[in-house]
Design an enzyme around this catalytic site. Structure first.
Site, short mmCIF file in Angstrom:
data_model
loop_
_atom_site.label_atom_id
_atom_site.label_comp_id
_atom_site.label_asym_id
_atom_site.label_seq_id
_atom_site.Cartn_x
_atom_site.Cartn_y
_atom_site.Cartn_z
N ASP A 80 33.39 41.77 45.72
CA ASP A 80 32.17 42.20 46.09
C ASP A 80 32.43 42.97 47.31
O ASP A 80 31.44 43.12 48.17
CB ASP A 80 31.30 41.15 46.10
CG ASP A 80 30.85 40.34 45.07
OD1 ASP A 80 30.88 41.30 43.80
OD2 ASP A 80 30.76 39.32 44.75
N ASP A 123 26.21 36.18 44.56
CA ASP A 123 26.98 36.41 43.21
C ASP A 123 26.99 35.17 42.62
O ASP A 123 26.60 34.10 43.24
CB ASP A 123 28.42 36.87 43.79
CG ASP A 123 29.35 36.99 42.69
OD1 ASP A 123 29.07 37.72 41.57
OD2 ASP A 123 30.57 36.58 42.83
N ASP A 152 32.35 36.38 47.05
CA ASP A 152 33.77 35.96 46.90
C ASP A 152 34.58 36.87 48.05
O ASP A 152 35.61 36.33 48.28
CB ASP A 152 34.47 36.08 45.47
CG ASP A 152 34.51 37.27 44.94
OD1 ASP A 152 34.55 38.48 45.77
OD2 ASP A 152 34.74 37.48 43.84
#
Length: 815
Positions: free
Chosen positions: A713, A520, A709
């Site tokens: 997610d 991410d 995180d």
């Protein structure tokens, strides 16, 4: 007033008897419970735990009205366990959904085979849904259906296979671990003394030729060796006999069966030869075998204790007391209170050298904070007024006043401890394979020993007995059983020191064979501290008003973007009915009017057509709007972490594909991906798009590592083969990942990958050694090449080698 019974009818207890069960209290015992204001002695932690639960739940009438004491240990324990079925005691295990769960301390664990036996027995309990025993901490996590299973059923099942179980208490558990360690050392010491004394009589017999020692003296030496061997067999080796009996009662062949059988047959054969004064004796082999085997067990115990040491340090990180400032800032006088009594809003004084008692915010003072215990970062961090500090962090330089934001049970440290306790509960595939092989191995070993005995009995009866004993001893599958758990325990403990908390059992095994790493962006590759680069108003609202509305909408968000607006909050703007739409934005009502902040398309559904605005390169753009009105466009900039490029280059050098999936626009994702030299970068990916992308890679045969995180997610983290959350504070408790990077940096991710490679390499070495050793040693013993004492040395040395090889993983190596 409670009913009482006639004094004459009460059971008679001596001052040295356990008040709960009536058995003698061991010398030096410190177990006791205050009952009716009198401190009563207890014989063991189990009786202490049961008695304390009875007192805590107001059931002391049990002791006033009982008519007799249980007779013997076999009746005492089951009867005491039934007390946990009382509604008052069973309530402590009940969950809101109707199920039940408990953390139990297990007494009597000797090696990894004990875990297999206990879990196999618990799997047969009706209504029990999960049972995971952590060999390093000796704690059992169990869950069951309260409508089908009672607490006593779980405790009874553990008792039936020869172990004691009782509800976990940190103080009692620590005392139990120390007691077990002392007992094992005493047994090892006694076996060592016996071995040395017996060898004094055995060596002359080996060195002299036949007839060199007078028959009367030789017989006297045999009797002396017999007497010196008795303590080693009946005291030092007693855990092996108890474990073997427990295995046989359950109709299972555990690791203790061949050990106990080898010791017993060698001792009985030697006793027979001594009494009849004919044949060979093996007292030296017996004492040496017991000494070496206990030595390897003690080494394994030390390795398990070391693996559990990180959890123990965390459990003792919070102070017992805190300095409460009752009238801060007007009155600076302090009152010492228990740290567990602190409430949100309390202000405490933290002196230099003291740990912070709870999560909070610094109201006064500036200091350096040591977070090494929580994050693995050795460098102290400077903290000023307004900074968050975590409970358990050590204040190094100056006194500070801290406002408590979270009580102890909700603190960062408490979340860490809960995650660590979840760690180690399951087993990776390779460990399950080793357990299955070891279980079948024992059965095959016993059949082989019998076949070898019959073969030698037919060809050379004088050698049948020693050869069969050598086969039993040399091939005990302890090394095979220890190969995986010892390495995993050492590696996970090493990673915890480096700021990586491994939660699920498959992490190291799967990370070792990964082919793709998917990142991410926000808070993972970037700093996670966005700053406002530009704000453009699009309607009649002023910049200040737009910032106040944005801050109010973002106030409850855990996304890093929310931190950019926390200093713009205003009491004049209050939000109601806040709705968080993952990957899109936030909607809320202010003065009865709906507002949205987030992606342009998300806000456009409320505000109308998207206004045409020039886009800035390399920034994240979010929009603010209300019903049929656009308010502002905000450009946010989030710097890339300085170590990100080197970490990505390291993964690529190992042959892994590195991919960026971001909810930001494709332009931003491509800019970050290009700056970090990633293999691919994709933007405009909502959470379900990310999950679909990962699943598509998996269908193509990829093994995917996902780094995000931990909150936003959650779906893709669960979908990945192995996942890492960059977590801190409350994010830890909500993490859906398989592992957590406790520090904000990415260096610990590389540490995890290096540890995974090292751990799998050590496991493969251990399994290869255990396999090759047995392939070489068993035929040698069966052919009569190895004597029983040589077999004992070989078996013990193989187990010690496996543990020592695993302990190498404790030494972290950073690049």
């Amino acid at each position: 007033m409670p009913k009482t019974m006639d004094t004459a009818a009460r059971p008679t207890l001596q001052s040295s008897d356990c008040f709960h069960c009536g058995l003698p209290v061991p010398a030096g015992s410190r177990w006791s419970v205050k009952i009716d204001a009198v401190e009563q002695p207890m014989c063991c932690p189990g009786c202490e735990a049961v008695a304390q639960s009875i007192v805590d739940n107001g059931l002391t009438d049990f002791y006033r009205t009982r008519q007799s004491l249980p007779q013997g240990v076999t009746e005492t324990i089951p009867q005491a366990l039934k007390l946990y079925d009382l509604p008052e005691l069973a309530a402590q295990f009940t969950r809101a959904d109707g199920g039940a769960e408990a953390t139990l301390s297990i007494e009597g664990i000797r090696c990894a085979a004990c875990v297999w036996l206990i879990e196999r027995r618990l799997a047969q309990v009706p209504g029990l849904t999960a049972a995971h025993l952590n060999v390093a901490t000796e704690k059992l996590q169990v869950r069951w259906d309260a409508s089908q299973c009672k607490p006593s059923d779980v405790l009874q099942a553990v008792h039936e296979v020869g172990y004691k179980a009782y509800p976990f208490d940190p103080i009692q558990h620590g005392e139990l671990l120390r007691k077990n360690s002392r007992q094992l050392f005493k047994r090892w010491f006694v076996a060592g003394l016996s071995m040395m004394q017996v060898m004094m009589y055995a060596v002359p017999a080996y060195l002299t030729e036949d007839g060199g020692i007078e028959p009367e003296m030789a017989q006297l030496m045999r009797w002396a060796s017999l007497l010196l061997t008795v303590p080693a067999v009946f005291y030092s080796a007693s855990p092996f006999f108890k474990g073997a009996l427990a295995d046989l009662r359950q109709r299972r062949l555990g690791m203790d069966v061949p050990v106990a059988l080898g010791i017993a047959t060698a001792f009985m054969g030697s006793l027979y030869a001594t009494v009849l004064n004919q044949g060979d004796v093996y007292f030296d082999s017996i004492t040496m075998f017991v000494f070496l085997l206990l030595g390897s067990r003690y080494l394994e115990l030390l390795a398990r204790r070391r693996a559990a040491s990180s959890l123990e340090r965390l459990q003792h990180a919070l102070p017992d007391a805190a300095w409460l400032l009752k009238a801060f800032p007007n009155d600076r006088s302090t009152t010492q209170v228990a740290a567990t009594q602190l409430q949100a809003g309390d202000v405490v004084l933290v002196k230099p050298g003291e740990p912070v008692p709870a999560d909070g915010v610094i109201l006064e003072g500036e200091t350096a904070i040591d977070l090494s215990l929580l994050t693995g970062e050795s460098k102290p961090q400077s903290k000023q007024v307004g900074a968050m500090v975590a409970g358990g962090a050590l204040n190094l330089s100056a006194p500070i006043c801290v406002r408590v934001d979270k009580v102890a049970k909700d603190s960062t440290l408490a979340a860490l401890i809960r995650l660590i306790e979840r760690a180690g509960q399951g087993k990776p595939v390779i460990a399950q394979w080793a357990d299955r092989v070891a279980a079948w191995f024992v059965a095959g070993l016993l059949l082989l020993a019998l076949a070898v005995f019959m073969f030698w009995l037919w060809h050379d009866a004088s050698r049948a007995w020693p050869v069969a004993i050598a086969v039993l001893v040399v091939s005990c599958p302890c090394a095979l059983s220890l190969a995986t758990p010892s390495a995993l325990a050492a590696a996970t403990n090493r990673l915890l020191h480096q700021g990586v908390l491994v939660i699920q059992p498959h992490v190291l095994e799967t990370l070792h064979r990964a082919t793709h790493v998917v990142f991410d962006k926000t808070g993972t590759l970037t700093e996670g501290r966005p700053v406002i680069r530009q704000l453009s108003t699009l309607g009649t609202h002023t910049e200040a008003r737009a910032l106040h509305i944005t801050a109010a909408l973002e106030a409850g968000s855990a996304h890093p973007i929310a931190h950019a607006f926390k200093n713009f909050a205003s009491n004049d703007v209050q939000v109601a009915n806040t709705v968080f739409v993952h990957g899109q934005g936030i909607e809320g009502q202010i003065d009865g009017k709906a507002y949205r902040i987030g992606h342009a398309q998300f806000v456009a559904a409320l505000a109308g057509d998207i206004p045409v605005q020039p886009s800035a390169a390399g920034v994240t753009e979010i929009y603010l709007g209300t019903e049929r009105e656009w308010i502002a466009r905000i450009a946010l900039e989030d710097g890339i972490k300085p170590e990100a490029k080197s970490i990505i280059a390291w993964f690529k050098a190992r042959g892994l594909k590195v991919i960026l999936l971001s909810g930001d626009t494709s332009d931003i994702a491509q800019a970050v991906g290009s700056a970090l030299d990633m293999d691919a970068a994709y933007g405009d990916r909502l959470p379900d798009h990310k999950m679909a992308f990962v699943q598509d890679l998996q269908q193509q045969g990829a093994t995917v590592v996902m780094v995000g995180d931990g909150i936003n997610d959650a779906a893709v983290l669960r979908a990945a083969d192995v996942s890492f959350a960059v977590g801190s504070g409350a994010a830890l408790a909500q993490s859906h990942a398989d592992a957590v990077l406790l520090s904000a940096g990415l260096v610990s991710l590389r540490d995890a990958a290096m540890a995974a490679d090292a751990c799998m390499r050590v496991i493969q070495q251990n399994l290869a050694w255990a396999t090759l050793y047995n392939l070489a040693a068993i035929p040698a013993a069966a052919m009569g090449v190895l004597s029983p004492w040589m077999a004992g040395v070989g078996m013990s040395a193989s187990s010690a080698l496996v543990v020592l090889n695993a302990l190498r993983l404790q030494r972290p190596r950073r690049t």
